[in-house]
Design a protein around this motif. Structure first.
Motif, mmCIF file in Angstrom:
data_model
loop_
_atom_site.group_PDB
_atom_site.id
_atom_site.type_symbol
_atom_site.label_atom_id
_atom_site.label_comp_id
_atom_site.label_asym_id
_atom_site.label_seq_id
_atom_site.Cartn_x
_atom_site.Cartn_y
_atom_site.Cartn_z
ATOM 1 N N MET A 115 -40.035 -35.414 -4.624
ATOM 2 C CA MET A 115 -40.551 -34.207 -5.317
ATOM 3 C C MET A 115 -39.526 -33.129 -4.476
ATOM 4 N N HIS A 116 -38.569 -33.334 -3.699
ATOM 5 C CA HIS A 116 -38.129 -33.087 -2.891
ATOM 6 C C HIS A 116 -36.817 -32.552 -3.807
ATOM 7 N N ALA A 117 -36.589 -34.375 -4.062
ATOM 8 C CA ALA A 117 -35.128 -34.121 -5.464
ATOM 9 C C ALA A 117 -35.090 -32.838 -6.163
ATOM 10 N N ILE A 118 -36.735 -32.900 -7.085
ATOM 11 C CA ILE A 118 -36.672 -32.471 -8.121
ATOM 12 C C ILE A 118 -36.756 -31.224 -7.642
ATOM 13 N N ALA A 119 -37.259 -30.387 -6.651
ATOM 14 C CA ALA A 119 -37.092 -28.492 -6.014
ATOM 15 C C ALA A 119 -35.594 -29.011 -5.643
ATOM 16 N N GLY A 120 -34.545 -29.528 -5.012
ATOM 17 C CA GLY A 120 -33.610 -29.716 -4.520
ATOM 18 C C GLY A 120 -32.229 -29.154 -5.487
ATOM 19 N N TRP A 121 -32.774 -30.188 -6.783
ATOM 20 C CA TRP A 121 -32.272 -30.071 -8.422
ATOM 21 C C TRP A 121 -32.612 -28.538 -8.909
ATOM 22 N N TRP A 122 -33.289 -28.553 -8.918
ATOM 23 C CA TRP A 122 -34.504 -27.267 -9.881
ATOM 24 C C TRP A 122 -33.347 -25.463 -8.691
ATOM 25 N N ASP A 123 -32.889 -25.941 -7.838
ATOM 26 C CA ASP A 123 -33.341 -24.544 -6.996
ATOM 27 C C ASP A 123 -31.572 -24.568 -7.350
ATOM 28 N N GLY A 124 -30.816 -25.613 -6.974
ATOM 29 C CA GLY A 124 -29.226 -25.379 -7.758
ATOM 30 C C GLY A 124 -28.853 -25.777 -8.861
ATOM 31 N N VAL A 125 -29.452 -25.312 -10.369
ATOM 32 C CA VAL A 125 -29.936 -25.362 -11.537
ATOM 33 C C VAL A 125 -29.507 -23.805 -11.698
ATOM 34 N N GLU A 126 -30.521 -23.726 -10.423
ATOM 35 C CA GLU A 126 -31.248 -21.598 -10.611
ATOM 36 C C GLU A 126 -30.005 -20.971 -10.074
ATOM 37 N N LEU A 127 -29.179 -21.100 -8.808
ATOM 38 C CA LEU A 127 -28.020 -20.483 -8.188
ATOM 39 C C LEU A 127 -26.947 -20.792 -9.190
ATOM 40 N N TRP A 128 -26.969 -21.956 -9.743
ATOM 41 C CA TRP A 128 -25.832 -21.616 -10.601
ATOM 42 C C TRP A 128 -25.481 -21.281 -11.926
ATOM 43 N N VAL A 129 -27.210 -20.561 -12.315
ATOM 44 C CA VAL A 129 -27.416 -19.927 -13.862
ATOM 45 C C VAL A 129 -27.606 -18.659 -13.035
ATOM 46 N N ALA A 130 -27.310 -17.831 -11.885
ATOM 47 C CA ALA A 130 -27.729 -17.101 -11.262
ATOM 48 C C ALA A 130 -26.001 -16.338 -10.714
ATOM 49 N N GLY A 131 -25.477 -17.362 -10.550
ATOM 50 C CA GLY A 131 -24.227 -17.379 -9.991
ATOM 51 C C GLY A 131 -23.374 -16.240 -12.019
ATOM 52 N N LEU A 132 -23.964 -17.408 -12.838
ATOM 53 C CA LEU A 132 -22.361 -17.178 -13.848
ATOM 54 C C LEU A 132 -22.592 -15.520 -14.006
ATOM 55 N N PRO A 133 -21.758 -15.480 -14.547
ATOM 56 C CA PRO A 133 -21.640 -13.626 -15.737
ATOM 57 C C PRO A 133 -22.317 -13.633 -16.750
ATOM 58 N N PHE A 134 -22.890 -12.406 -16.742
ATOM 59 C CA PHE A 134 -23.795 -12.197 -17.854
ATOM 60 C C PHE A 134 -23.828 -12.444 -18.786
ATOM 61 N N VAL A 135 -22.793 -12.503 -19.867
ATOM 62 C CA VAL A 135 -22.848 -13.064 -20.942
ATOM 63 C C VAL A 135 -22.722 -15.200 -21.321
ATOM 64 N N PRO A 136 -22.235 -15.706 -20.546
ATOM 65 C CA PRO A 136 -22.276 -16.681 -20.549
ATOM 66 C C PRO A 136 -24.059 -17.568 -20.299
ATOM 67 N N GLN A 137 -24.612 -16.269 -18.950
ATOM 68 C CA GLN A 137 -25.899 -15.971 -18.293
ATOM 69 C C GLN A 137 -26.940 -16.332 -19.131
ATOM 70 N N PHE A 138 -26.600 -15.475 -20.649
ATOM 71 C CA PHE A 138 -27.139 -15.276 -21.369
ATOM 72 C C PHE A 138 -27.259 -16.263 -22.469
ATOM 73 N N ALA A 139 -26.370 -16.878 -22.384
ATOM 74 C CA ALA A 139 -26.174 -18.170 -23.500
ATOM 75 C C ALA A 139 -26.613 -19.502 -23.036
ATOM 76 N N VAL A 140 -26.539 -19.887 -22.041
ATOM 77 C CA VAL A 140 -27.148 -20.776 -21.092
ATOM 78 C C VAL A 140 -28.777 -20.804 -21.115
ATOM 79 N N VAL A 141 -29.375 -19.005 -20.987
ATOM 80 C CA VAL A 141 -30.377 -19.053 -21.299
ATOM 81 C C VAL A 141 -31.191 -19.209 -22.076
ATOM 82 N N LEU A 142 -30.677 -19.292 -23.422
ATOM 83 C CA LEU A 142 -31.010 -18.497 -25.002
ATOM 84 C C LEU A 142 -31.034 -20.112 -24.846
#
Length: 78
Positions: A1-28
């Protein structure tokens, strides 16, 4: 379970670090299929519940009655 949580945190940080337009495209790109899937499942569940309750037959019967005998509108002279 810790591996999945760690992966999810990494993805979340990656998306949060993107500029607005790519972040919007990824979330969409991620949310549109998820929302369509949820809407499809809710539609199927509601259709099944209405079928079990008999509401679909009542609605179909009412629709055929109203279309078979349309109401006539009288036009009056002004």
């Amino acid at each position: 379970m810790h591996a999945i949580a760690g992966w999810w945190d990494g993805v979340e940080l990656w998306v949060a670090g993107l500029p607005f337009v790519p972040q919007f495209a990824v979330v969409l790109a991620a949310m549109v299929p998820v929302c369509l899937g949820i809407a499809y499942l809710l539609d199927r569940i509601l259709r099944l519940v209405l079928h079990v309750l008999g509401r679909d037959r009542i609605a179909a019967r009412e629709a055929t009655v109203t279309t078979a005998h349309p109401r006539r509108i009288r036009k009056e002279a002004a």
